[in-house]
Design a protein around this motif. Sequence first.
Motif, PDB file in Angstrom:
ATOM      1  N   SER A 290       1.326  -1.154   0.124  1.00  0.00           N
ATOM      2  CA  SER A 290       0.197  -0.225  -0.027  1.00  0.00           C
ATOM      3  C   SER A 290       0.755   1.086  -0.121  1.00  0.00           C
ATOM      4  O   SER A 290       0.311   1.847  -0.817  1.00  0.00           O
ATOM      5  CB  SER A 290      -1.006  -0.032   1.148  1.00  0.00           C
ATOM      6  OG  SER A 290      -0.272   0.434   2.430  1.00  0.00           O
TER       7      SER A 290
ATOM      8  N   GLU B 275       3.509   1.803  -1.765  1.00  0.00           N
ATOM      9  CA  GLU B 275       4.514   2.032  -2.879  1.00  0.00           C
ATOM     10  C   GLU B 275       3.549   2.023  -3.571  1.00  0.00           C
ATOM     11  O   GLU B 275       3.656   3.086  -4.290  1.00  0.00           O
ATOM     12  CB  GLU B 275       5.134   0.246  -3.719  1.00  0.00           C
ATOM     13  CG  GLU B 275       5.727  -0.082  -3.116  1.00  0.00           C
ATOM     14  CD  GLU B 275       6.516  -1.300  -3.417  1.00  0.00           C
ATOM     15  OE1 GLU B 275       7.669  -1.500  -3.805  1.00  0.00           O
ATOM     16  OE2 GLU B 275       6.056  -2.839  -3.623  1.00  0.00           O
ATOM     17  N   THR B 276       2.572   1.797  -3.769  1.00  0.00           N
ATOM     18  CA  THR B 276       0.610   1.970  -4.549  1.00  0.00           C
ATOM     19  C   THR B 276       0.801   3.819  -3.889  1.00  0.00           C
ATOM     20  O   THR B 276       0.531   4.779  -4.939  1.00  0.00           O
ATOM     21  CB  THR B 276      -0.460   1.379  -3.828  1.00  0.00           C
ATOM     22  OG1 THR B 276       0.154  -0.161  -4.127  1.00  0.00           O
ATOM     23  CG2 THR B 276      -1.846   2.542  -4.867  1.00  0.00           C
ATOM     24  N   ALA B 277       0.694   4.158  -3.036  1.00  0.00           N
ATOM     25  CA  ALA B 277       0.383   5.584  -2.047  1.00  0.00           C
ATOM     26  C   ALA B 277       1.374   6.471  -3.124  1.00  0.00           C
ATOM     27  O   ALA B 277       1.400   7.613  -3.488  1.00  0.00           O
ATOM     28  CB  ALA B 277       0.809   6.007  -0.953  1.00  0.00           C
ATOM     29  N   ASN B 278       2.532   5.620  -2.497  1.00  0.00           N
ATOM     30  CA  ASN B 278       4.077   6.515  -3.567  1.00  0.00           C
ATOM     31  C   ASN B 278       3.742   6.753  -5.403  1.00  0.00           C
ATOM     32  O   ASN B 278       3.269   8.041  -5.141  1.00  0.00           O
ATOM     33  CB  ASN B 278       5.199   6.019  -3.011  1.00  0.00           C
ATOM     34  CG  ASN B 278       5.718   6.769  -1.929  1.00  0.00           C
ATOM     35  OD1 ASN B 278       5.350   7.577  -1.192  1.00  0.00           O
ATOM     36  ND2 ASN B 278       6.818   5.315  -1.071  1.00  0.00           N
ATOM     37  N   LYS B 279       3.222   5.164  -5.150  1.00  0.00           N
ATOM     38  CA  LYS B 279       3.049   6.106  -7.065  1.00  0.00           C
ATOM     39  C   LYS B 279       1.677   6.955  -7.819  1.00  0.00           C
ATOM     40  O   LYS B 279       1.883   7.957  -8.592  1.00  0.00           O
ATOM     41  CB  LYS B 279       2.441   4.407  -7.558  1.00  0.00           C
ATOM     42  CG  LYS B 279       3.899   4.119  -7.713  1.00  0.00           C
ATOM     43  CD  LYS B 279       3.761   2.068  -8.827  1.00  0.00           C
ATOM     44  CE  LYS B 279       4.907   1.526  -8.675  1.00  0.00           C
ATOM     45  NZ  LYS B 279       5.131   1.057 -10.501  1.00  0.00           N
ATOM     46  N   MET B 280       0.901   7.617  -7.180  1.00  0.00           N
ATOM     47  CA  MET B 280      -0.623   7.597  -6.671  1.00  0.00           C
ATOM     48  C   MET B 280       0.418   9.205  -6.592  1.00  0.00           C
ATOM     49  O   MET B 280      -0.295  10.531  -7.248  1.00  0.00           O
ATOM     50  CB  MET B 280      -0.949   7.205  -6.054  1.00  0.00           C
ATOM     51  CG  MET B 280      -1.973   6.739  -6.860  1.00  0.00           C
ATOM     52  SD  MET B 280      -3.797   6.128  -5.465  1.00  0.00           S
ATOM     53  CE  MET B 280      -4.666   7.528  -5.762  1.00  0.00           C
ATOM     54  N   LYS B 281       1.187  10.060  -5.418  1.00  0.00           N
ATOM     55  CA  LYS B 281       1.740  11.221  -5.184  1.00  0.00           C
ATOM     56  C   LYS B 281       2.099  11.424  -6.438  1.00  0.00           C
ATOM     57  O   LYS B 281       2.259  12.815  -6.624  1.00  0.00           O
ATOM     58  CB  LYS B 281       2.336  10.910  -3.719  1.00  0.00           C
ATOM     59  CG  LYS B 281       2.821  12.028  -3.302  1.00  0.00           C
ATOM     60  CD  LYS B 281       3.405  11.612  -2.095  1.00  0.00           C
ATOM     61  CE  LYS B 281       4.268  12.742  -1.470  1.00  0.00           C
ATOM     62  NZ  LYS B 281       5.107  12.334  -0.195  1.00  0.00           N
TER      63      LYS B 281
ATOM     64  N   ALA C 250       2.439  10.151  -9.337  1.00  0.00           N
ATOM     65  CA  ALA C 250       1.734   9.934 -10.690  1.00  0.00           C
ATOM     66  C   ALA C 250       0.795  12.183 -10.276  1.00  0.00           C
ATOM     67  O   ALA C 250       0.583  12.879 -11.255  1.00  0.00           O
ATOM     68  CB  ALA C 250       0.381   9.496 -10.782  1.00  0.00           C
ATOM     69  N   LEU C 251      -0.203  12.672  -9.506  1.00  0.00           N
ATOM     70  CA  LEU C 251      -0.354  13.000  -9.179  1.00  0.00           C
ATOM     71  C   LEU C 251       0.193  14.756  -8.216  1.00  0.00           C
ATOM     72  O   LEU C 251      -0.195  15.784  -9.304  1.00  0.00           O
ATOM     73  CB  LEU C 251      -1.551  13.624  -8.001  1.00  0.00           C
ATOM     74  CG  LEU C 251      -2.688  12.085  -8.017  1.00  0.00           C
ATOM     75  CD1 LEU C 251      -3.375  11.985  -6.561  1.00  0.00           C
ATOM     76  CD2 LEU C 251      -3.297  12.736  -9.120  1.00  0.00           C
TER      77      LEU C 251
ATOM     78  N   CYS D 132      11.344  10.782 -10.042  1.00  0.00           N
ATOM     79  CA  CYS D 132       9.785  11.373 -10.249  1.00  0.00           C
ATOM     80  C   CYS D 132      10.562  13.552 -10.217  1.00  0.00           C
ATOM     81  O   CYS D 132       9.828  13.735 -11.408  1.00  0.00           O
ATOM     82  CB  CYS D 132       9.210  12.308  -8.752  1.00  0.00           C
ATOM     83  SG  CYS D 132       9.782  12.957  -7.787  1.00  0.00           S
TER      84      CYS D 132
ATOM     85  N   CYS E  89      10.085  11.396  -4.696  1.00  0.00           N
ATOM     86  CA  CYS E  89      10.498  10.214  -4.022  1.00  0.00           C
ATOM     87  C   CYS E  89      10.825  10.551  -3.077  1.00  0.00           C
ATOM     88  O   CYS E  89      12.055   9.353  -2.354  1.00  0.00           O
ATOM     89  CB  CYS E  89      10.460   9.618  -4.909  1.00  0.00           C
ATOM     90  SG  CYS E  89      11.594   9.714  -6.588  1.00  0.00           S
TER      91      CYS E  89
END
Length: 115
Positions: free
Chosen positions: A3, A5-11, A13-14, A68, A73
């Motif tokens: 979770s 890693e997913t949160a970091n990828k979303m952060k 991306a946004l 990023c 990151c």
Amino acid sequence: MSSTETANKMKIALLKYPKRAAMQAQLKKIAPRQVKVQINNETKMVHSQQTVLESSVKDFGMRIPHNCRAGICGACEALYQGKRIKTCYVPVKDGMRIVTLDHEMNMLRQGTADE
């Protein structure tokens, strides 16, 4: 994928595009001139309107790992005055002395290999 890693990828991306635009605006406000910067053991005069990461690639021919390019990151961290900085989000300044983490690790490895 965890979770975190997913949160970091979303952060990333946004936020990467607005943060990059903010960094470019900040760099344009800096007066254009030549400043003296040292990365690891190499010193050069570089253009002031760029980040440490950009200068390392363009002026020094060094590759600092990055992801990023927006200061999110932390993959591009290096040491400046004993503190970790994100090289993709810090403009070069006159008299900067940067030690990349790769260089620091190589020095540590060399010290342990000599014993």
